[in-house]
Design a protein around this motif. Structure first.
Motif, PDB file in Angstrom:
ATOM      1  N   LEU A  71      38.706  45.080  48.609  1.00 29.93           N
ATOM      2  CA  LEU A  71      37.911  44.108  49.343  1.00 29.93           C
ATOM      3  C   LEU A  71      37.052  43.275  48.393  1.00 29.93           C
ATOM      4  N   ILE A  72      36.427  43.924  47.424  1.00 29.18           N
ATOM      5  CA  ILE A  72      35.594  43.211  46.456  1.00 29.18           C
ATOM      6  C   ILE A  72      36.439  42.243  45.628  1.00 29.18           C
ATOM      7  N   GLU A  73      37.623  42.675  45.223  1.00 24.88           N
ATOM      8  CA  GLU A  73      38.517  41.782  44.470  1.00 24.88           C
ATOM      9  C   GLU A  73      38.897  40.566  45.308  1.00 24.88           C
ATOM     10  N   TYR A  74      39.176  40.789  46.584  1.00 27.61           N
ATOM     11  CA  TYR A  74      39.500  39.676  47.484  1.00 27.61           C
ATOM     12  C   TYR A  74      38.302  38.724  47.601  1.00 27.61           C
ATOM     13  N   ILE A  75      37.128  39.284  47.833  1.00 28.91           N
ATOM     14  CA  ILE A  75      35.927  38.463  48.005  1.00 28.91           C
ATOM     15  C   ILE A  75      35.629  37.678  46.731  1.00 28.91           C
ATOM     16  N   ASN A  76      35.762  38.306  45.581  1.00 24.67           N
ATOM     17  CA  ASN A  76      35.498  37.613  44.312  1.00 24.67           C
ATOM     18  C   ASN A  76      36.463  36.463  44.068  1.00 24.67           C
ATOM     19  N   GLY A  77      37.613  36.488  44.722  1.00 27.06           N
ATOM     20  CA  GLY A  77      38.586  35.411  44.593  1.00 27.06           C
ATOM     21  C   GLY A  77      38.327  34.223  45.507  1.00 27.06           C
ATOM     22  N   ILE A  78      37.323  34.317  46.352  1.00 23.22           N
ATOM     23  CA  ILE A  78      36.991  33.224  47.279  1.00 23.22           C
ATOM     24  C   ILE A  78      36.131  32.201  46.540  1.00 23.22           C
ATOM     25  N   ASP A  79      36.534  30.941  46.598  1.00 22.65           N
ATOM     26  CA  ASP A  79      35.811  29.879  45.887  1.00 22.65           C
ATOM     27  C   ASP A  79      34.468  29.525  46.519  1.00 22.65           C
ATOM     28  N   ASP A  80      34.364  29.615  47.812  1.00 22.40           N
ATOM     29  CA  ASP A  80      33.173  29.186  48.554  1.00 22.40           C
ATOM     30  C   ASP A  80      32.129  30.304  48.593  1.00 22.40           C
ATOM     31  N   SER A  81      30.955  30.034  48.028  1.00 21.64           N
ATOM     32  CA  SER A  81      29.883  31.039  47.962  1.00 21.64           C
ATOM     33  C   SER A  81      29.431  31.497  49.350  1.00 21.64           C
ATOM     34  N   LEU A  82      29.313  30.571  50.284  1.00 20.58           N
ATOM     35  CA  LEU A  82      28.874  30.920  51.638  1.00 20.58           C
ATOM     36  C   LEU A  82      29.872  31.871  52.292  1.00 20.58           C
ATOM     37  N   ILE A  83      31.150  31.564  52.175  1.00 23.77           N
ATOM     38  CA  ILE A  83      32.183  32.423  52.765  1.00 23.77           C
ATOM     39  C   ILE A  83      32.185  33.785  52.082  1.00 23.77           C
TER      40      ILE A  83
END
Length: 139
Positions: free
Chosen positions: A78-90
């Motif tokens: 989950l953390i790896e997925y989240i770290n791959g998100i470009d948008d800080s808010l998301i």
């Protein structure tokens, strides 16, 4: 990643909490013979034999340890997925909801900036729908 996949850590943590509650009930039953019957025990009528109680506590501890190992893997994924998100808010919304297990209202309060429960929820689901082609249309 689908909402179901994102939610696995939350559900694993709930299962761990239920097993921990069961251990507390078993320990209470072992120390207090007048205690109410163990409600989370699969045995009808509760447990009275201290050996059986100890065995069930050990079983629960094994289950907890196994679920904690699976939860650690899910957390990393989950953390790896989240770290791959470009948008800080998301990233913040998804982390607060799916890692911290907050309710949508609580996510909105943590985010601040006049965000509402509905706005953070919609932003999250829009992002997941956009980034997840196999997700159902009616999330």
């Amino acid at each position: 990643m689908t909402v179901k996949e994102l939610s696995q850590l939350y559900y694993l943590n709930r299962e761990i909490e239920r097993e921990q509650l069961r251990i507390r009930e078993l320990e209470d039953a072992a120390t207090n013979t007048a205690a109410k019957p163990i409600t989370t025990s699969p045995c009808a009528g509760g447990i009275s034999d201290s050996t059986a109680v100890i065995a069930q506590v050990v079983d629960c501890e094994v289950i907890i340890k196994a679920k904690q190992q699976v939860a650690a893997v899910e957390y990393k994924r989950l953390i790896e997925y989240i770290n791959g998100i470009d948008d800080s808010l998301i990233r913040q919304i998804i982390a607060l909801r799916f890692v911290n297990g907050l309710k949508w209202r609580q996510v909105a309060e943590h985010i601040g900036g006049n965000n509402t429960e509905d706005s953070v929820k919609k932003a999250c689901y829009r992002y997941i729908k956009k980034s997840c082609p196999e997700c159902p249309e009616d999330m």
